[in-house]
Design an enzyme around this catalytic site. Structure first.
Site, short mmCIF file in Angstrom:
data_model
loop_
_atom_site.label_atom_id
_atom_site.label_comp_id
_atom_site.label_asym_id
_atom_site.label_seq_id
_atom_site.Cartn_x
_atom_site.Cartn_y
_atom_site.Cartn_z
N LYS A 1 -12.98 23.91 21.66
CA LYS A 1 -11.67 23.77 21.02
C LYS A 1 -11.53 22.40 20.37
O LYS A 1 -11.10 22.28 19.21
CB LYS A 1 -10.57 23.97 22.08
CG LYS A 1 -9.18 23.82 21.55
CD LYS A 1 -8.23 22.90 22.29
CE LYS A 1 -8.70 22.10 23.42
NZ LYS A 1 -7.75 21.22 24.04
N LYS B 1 -8.29 11.74 19.29
CA LYS B 1 -8.84 12.38 20.50
C LYS B 1 -9.93 13.41 20.13
O LYS B 1 -11.00 13.46 20.74
CB LYS B 1 -7.71 13.05 21.28
CG LYS B 1 -8.15 14.02 22.36
CD LYS B 1 -8.89 13.35 23.49
CE LYS B 1 -9.46 14.38 24.46
NZ LYS B 1 -10.30 13.78 25.49
N SER C 1 -4.83 18.04 24.46
CA SER C 1 -5.64 17.77 23.25
C SER C 1 -5.29 18.87 22.25
O SER C 1 -5.89 19.93 22.26
CB SER C 1 -7.13 17.80 23.58
OG SER C 1 -7.42 16.89 24.61
P1 NAD Z 1 -6.66 23.50 32.83
O1 NAD Z 1 -7.00 24.83 32.24
O2 NAD Z 1 -7.29 23.08 34.12
O3 NAD Z 1 -5.07 23.39 33.00
C1 NAD Z 1 -4.14 23.96 32.13
C2 NAD Z 1 -2.94 24.41 32.96
O4 NAD Z 1 -1.95 24.91 32.07
C3 NAD Z 1 -3.27 25.54 33.95
O5 NAD Z 1 -2.80 25.19 35.23
C4 NAD Z 1 -2.52 26.75 33.38
O6 NAD Z 1 -2.06 27.65 34.37
C5 NAD Z 1 -1.37 26.07 32.66
N1 NAD Z 1 -0.77 26.86 31.59
C6 NAD Z 1 -1.42 27.55 30.59
N2 NAD Z 1 -0.51 28.09 29.75
C7 NAD Z 1 0.72 27.75 30.22
C8 NAD Z 1 2.06 27.98 29.78
N3 NAD Z 1 2.32 28.72 28.68
N4 NAD Z 1 3.08 27.46 30.49
C9 NAD Z 1 2.83 26.73 31.61
N5 NAD Z 1 1.59 26.48 32.09
C10 NAD Z 1 0.56 26.97 31.40
O7 NAD Z 1 -6.97 22.44 31.68
P2 NAD Z 1 -7.24 20.87 31.84
O8 NAD Z 1 -8.69 20.63 32.01
O9 NAD Z 1 -6.25 20.29 32.80
O10 NAD Z 1 -6.89 20.40 30.34
C11 NAD Z 1 -5.55 20.30 29.87
C12 NAD Z 1 -5.59 19.62 28.52
O11 NAD Z 1 -6.15 18.32 28.66
C13 NAD Z 1 -6.46 20.34 27.47
O12 NAD Z 1 -5.86 20.23 26.21
C14 NAD Z 1 -7.78 19.60 27.55
O13 NAD Z 1 -8.51 19.72 26.33
C15 NAD Z 1 -7.30 18.20 27.82
N6 NAD Z 1 -8.24 17.31 28.52
C16 NAD Z 1 -8.96 17.74 29.59
C17 NAD Z 1 -9.82 16.85 30.23
C18 NAD Z 1 -10.64 17.28 31.44
O14 NAD Z 1 -11.53 16.50 31.82
N7 NAD Z 1 -10.40 18.44 32.05
C19 NAD Z 1 -9.93 15.53 29.79
C20 NAD Z 1 -9.15 15.11 28.71
C21 NAD Z 1 -8.31 16.01 28.08
#
Ligand code: NAD
Length: 303
Positions: A249, A180, A105
């Site tokens: 965010k 989104k 997102s």
């Molecule tokens: P999360 O924090 O669980 O996962 C993010 C991952 O990215 C982590 O494993 C982290 O180690 C990795 N990471 C961070 N910086 C990095 C880099 N520079 N290089 C490689 N890896 C890196 O987050 P999430 O909940 O999986 O969310 C991910 C995205 O999806 C976000 O943008 C969030 O807003 C969106 N989203 C989340 C949900 C939800 O229910 N959790 C639903 C829809 C959308």
């Protein structure tokens, strides 16, 4: 242009709460994956579960030999670093004609710029954020909101089809990310309204479970009442798998879009302030459903 169908090779960066189950779906559909995450544990856990997947040590290494690359990272700034600007950015490993899908997102205005910058390197971008949370990531029924060229979307239908049930082309680059952020504004607003209603109702002597059941058969029904009410709020498990920090965010992104367009949207502005304060008080890793605890705190403090 060839369609990206299994067993094509896809680089997948970001194996967190959402990325891991989404990558699982791709592996199960028969795609070959090259995975990278800053967390080595996330990478080794994934490769342990999917021996055909290749663990890599950078975004660039993941991109090498892949026909397309998916990012599922916290925000658009991190995506830009990983894909374009970092020391080992993916673009250095991608072949011309490759396609990047940013499923995070991200901020749509930044996405428009990223799309232009990648195009100048011969790489196309689709923004393809998702909705539905961890549960729907696991069962492959996400809603995927796509921004970019229709021909590029056509090419990757089998990829999105492995992860999502509803795939909507919303417009040009940035359109998916804009929609989104606005969707999550609705989601956040509905959740706060339910939590405040529960706080007031409980104080009046109503049973919270009964309240949620009645909302669900009445006009108060929303995603919050249906999917989060009994499951995460009334039960007080607060384990939806989406942090309050990510919600802040997303709300800031929606508000930034409004500001960018010079639009005055007071309720959205207030939602940003409400969630930002809640996030500060609940802690960075709090689940977004803990907003109920924040509503309880405020109710006790303010008259
Ligand atoms: P999360 O924090 O669980 O996962 C993010 C991952 O990215 C982590 O494993 C982290 O180690 C990795 N990471 C961070 N910086 C990095 C880099 N520079 N290089 C490689 N890896 C890196 O987050 P999430 O909940 O999986 O969310 C991910 C995205 O999806 C976000 O943008 C969030 O807003 C969106 N989203 C989340 C949900 C939800 O229910 N959790 C639903 C829809 C959308």
């Amino acid at each position: 242009m060839t369609t990206l169908a299994p067993p094509a090779t896809i680089a997948f960066i970001g194996l967190g709460m959402m990325g891991r189950p989404m990558a699982n779906r791709l592996a199960e559909a028969g795609f070959k994956l090259r995975v990278f995450d800053l967390s080595q544990k996330a990478v080794s856990d994934f490769v342990g579960a999917h021996p055909s997947a290749v663990a890599t040590a950078s975004a660039k290494a993941a991109a090498q030999g892949a026909a397309a690359l998916i990012t599922m990272l916290p925000d658009g700034k991190i995506v830009r670093q990983a894909v374009l600007e970092g020391r080992d950015a993916a673009v250095e490993g991608l072949e011309a004609g490759a396609l990047v899908m940013d499923m995070s997102s991200s901020n749509p205005v930044d996405t428009q710029k990223l799309a232009r910058d990648l195009a100048s390197r011969g790489v196309a971008l689709l923004d393809a954020p998702v909705s539905g949370g961890v549960k729907r990531a696991i069962d492959g029924s996400l809603s995927i909101m796509v921004g970019g060229a229709a021909a590029d979307l056509e090419r990757v239908q089998p990829v999105f089809g492995a992860m999502g049930k509803t795939i909507t082309l919303c417009g040009p680059a940035g359109a998916g990310h804009a929609l989104k952020a606005l969707n999550n504004y609705l989601s956040a607003a509905g959740l706060v309204a339910m939590c405040e209603a529960l706080v007031v109702g409980e104080a009046f002597g109503l049973d919270p479970g009964t309240m949620v059941d009645v909302f669900n058969s009445s006009t108060g029904k929303s995603n919050a009442t249906e999917v989060k009410g009994r499951q995460f709020v009334v039960s007080r498990t607060f384990a939806a798998g989406f942090t309050a920090g990510l919600m802040v965010k997303d709300l800031r992104t929606a508000s930034d879009v409004a500001s960018h367009l010079k639009l005055h949207v007071p309720n959205l502005k207030q939602a940003v302030a409400y969630w930002a304060d809640a996030n500060g008080r609940l802690g960075a890793s709090a689940d977004h459903t803990e907003i109920f605890r924040y509503a309880e705190m405020l109710a006790d403090e303010e008259t």
